[in-house]
Design an enzyme around this catalytic site. Structure first.
Site, mmCIF file in Angstrom:
data_model
loop_
_atom_site.group_PDB
_atom_site.id
_atom_site.type_symbol
_atom_site.label_atom_id
_atom_site.label_comp_id
_atom_site.label_asym_id
_atom_site.label_seq_id
_atom_site.Cartn_x
_atom_site.Cartn_y
_atom_site.Cartn_z
ATOM 1 C CB SER A 234 -0.954 0.126 1.097
ATOM 2 O OG SER A 234 -0.147 0.397 2.175
ATOM 3 C CE LYS A 235 -0.512 5.586 -3.735
ATOM 4 N NZ LYS A 235 0.563 5.889 -4.911
ATOM 5 N NE ARG A 236 0.059 0.775 5.820
ATOM 6 C CZ ARG A 236 0.521 -0.615 5.554
ATOM 7 N NH1 ARG A 236 1.687 -0.858 6.003
ATOM 8 N NH2 ARG A 236 -0.050 -1.584 4.921
ATOM 9 C CD GLU A 244 2.637 6.311 -7.190
ATOM 10 O OE1 GLU A 244 2.914 6.698 -5.918
ATOM 11 O OE2 GLU A 244 2.077 5.162 -7.180
#
Ligand code: GLU
Length: 465
Positions: A234-236, A244
């Site tokens: 995840s983005k974490r 990206e």
């Protein structure tokens, strides 16, 4: 054999989705099958046309090709309604007139009794058709549901635990279960490879394939991708979309190769291989059951390996995006790319390193650590002035001649060549590390090299104070 990648356009192409696409493609290529791209955009609330376009663009960039499509499910709504009605006509599905309030009340009652709620199925027995708003539900038959998963083996689900799920919503839009099954049948899909977050949906689909009298395809539920923290990626823990990574300066071949290794390996410790090689070796049945860990450091390493092996001609088209508004031509950059490609892990780093050739001679910023380490000694100014004069009279100004001249000078000064090379590097690049410094000097040319050296000499007292 026919496979498909079926993204929902609710965001960017996630690296997990990209891996699913790659595995479908590789299996199709390995066995001479067909690859289909299907955009699952029936969820009007969450689907966006620009996400669909973005996903298609990311797949193209990554080198995931398809033979058919993209087919948009939103173009096929009539077909889903027609198929749902067929099931109603054959008694395998029914209209349900329960209101949201009624269902909420049932759910609340079950919860307060400590039970997990499942729809009671009470509309199964409502006869006739009314104009009241309604959904169409599948009448789940009793019994075990079994299917083969190429990765997980024999799977069994208890039909009793599945409630009569909705096929068509009251607004006439299909649920995912209906549209995916209708399409996999109409499009003659033989292998369904998708993320294992769909595993619990598959028994419903198996029931639907059977209800439609169709062959059940082979399934392959791909293991989760975990972040470095061993939790779902995840983005974490970093970037999660292919886009990206593109913006970070990862080349598509490297990302493709890297994703291929998430849950699969060609064996014999092979890590770097082409798409064509992977397509000769890949089989969905060889994918691991265990979750794969996404290690961004390894991706950077792998990207560096790709840059190292690529020619300037291969790198340049990817590099252009990182070169600012007025990018220089391949002709101007060829030698520089060759000099720096083994020292950069991303295209972005490569582009940054290359800026030293294009900034003004007096815009060089000297790296503080390197200054501290190499700018010392009272005689440095004198020694560098001699270096300046020596290089000024070096003719031709090429790598061999310039290096020989510097070494000879160092010897006559009674110091090691390094004592001249480090300050020269600082003068020309502002940095402590660079490609071999005479290569850099030759690219800059004699005049600019000398100007940069003069500037360092002029600033010596300032720097060493
Ligand atoms: N559209 C689904 C998703 O993006 C995938 C459906 C499937 O592969 O069956 O999760």
């Amino acid at each position: 054999m026919k496979l498909r990648f079926a993204p929902s356009p609710t965001g960017f192409l996630h690296v997990g989705g990209a891996r699913t696409a790659i595995f479908n493609l590789l299996h199709a290529r390995r066995y001479g099958g067909t690859m289909l791209l299907r955009i699952e955009d029936t969820d009007v609330e969450r689907s966006r046309q620009h996400h669909a376009e973005q996903i298609v663009a990311s797949l193209r960039w990554l080198g995931v090709e398809w033979d058919e499509g993209p087919i948009h499910q939103s173009d096929r709504l009539d077909r889903y309604r027609e198929r749902a009605e067929e099931l109603v006509a054959s008694g395998k599905a029914y209209r349900c007139y329960c209101t949201v309030e009624e269902l909420d009340a049932e759910r609340a009652a079950a919860e307060s009794a400590g039970k997990q709620w499942r729809y009671s199925g009470r509309c199964r027995h409502v006869a006739g058709v009314s104009n009241e708003p309604h959904v169409i539900r599948f009448a789940v038959p009793p019994g075990m549901i079994e299917f083969q998963d190429l990765i997980r083996g024999e799977m069994q689900f208890e039909g009793e635990l599945i409630d009569d799920f909705v096929l068509l919503r009251s607004d006439g839009n299909p649920t995912y279960h209906l549209s995916v099954t209708v399409d996999d049948i109409d499009m003659a899909i033989t292998h369904v490879a998708r993320g294992d977050d769909h595993l619990s949906n598959t028994p419903k689909h198996v029931l639907l394939f059977r209800a439609f009298g169709a062959d059940v395809p082979s399934f392959a539920h791909l293991p989760l991708i975990l972040g470095a923290d061993k939790k779902r990626l995840s983005k974490r823990t970093g970037a999660t979309s292919a886009e990206e990574y593109r913006e970070m300066g990862i080349v598509p071949e490297a990302l493709f190769n890297f994703l291929t290794l998430l849950g699969w390996s060609p064996g014999e410790n092979r890590e770097i291989f082409t798409r064509d090689e992977a397509a000769q070796w890949f089989d969905l049945g060889d994918v691991n059951k265990a979750p794969a860990v996404f290690d961004p450091e390894k991706l950077l390493w792998m990207n560096g390996q790709y840059l190292m092996r690529m020619t300037p001609e291969q790198i340049y088209p990817h590099l252009v995006a990182f070169l600012g508004d007025d990018p220089r031509s391949l002709e101007e950059l060829r030698t520089i790319i060759d000099l720096h490609k083994m020292r950069a892990r991303t295209l972005r780093e490569l582009a940054e390193q290359m800026t030293i050739y294009f900034i003004d001679d007096d815009a060089i910023e000297y790296d503080a650590d390197t200054v501290k380490k190499h700018i010392k000694g009272d005689d440095l100014a004198t020694r560098l002035s001699s270096l300046h004069d020596t290089l000024a009279s070096t003719d031709p100004f090429d790598v061999t001649t310039a290096e020989a001249a510097l070494r000879k000078l160092a010897e006559s000064q009674g110091v090691s060549a390094a004592k001249l090379i480090h300050p020269l590097r600082l003068a020309l690049t502002g940095k402590g590390v660079s490609p071999p410094i005479f290569d850099v000097a030759v690219v800059l040319g004699k005049e600019r090299s000398l100007r940069r050296l003069t500037r360092l000499i002029e600033q010596l007292s300032l720097l060493s104070s």
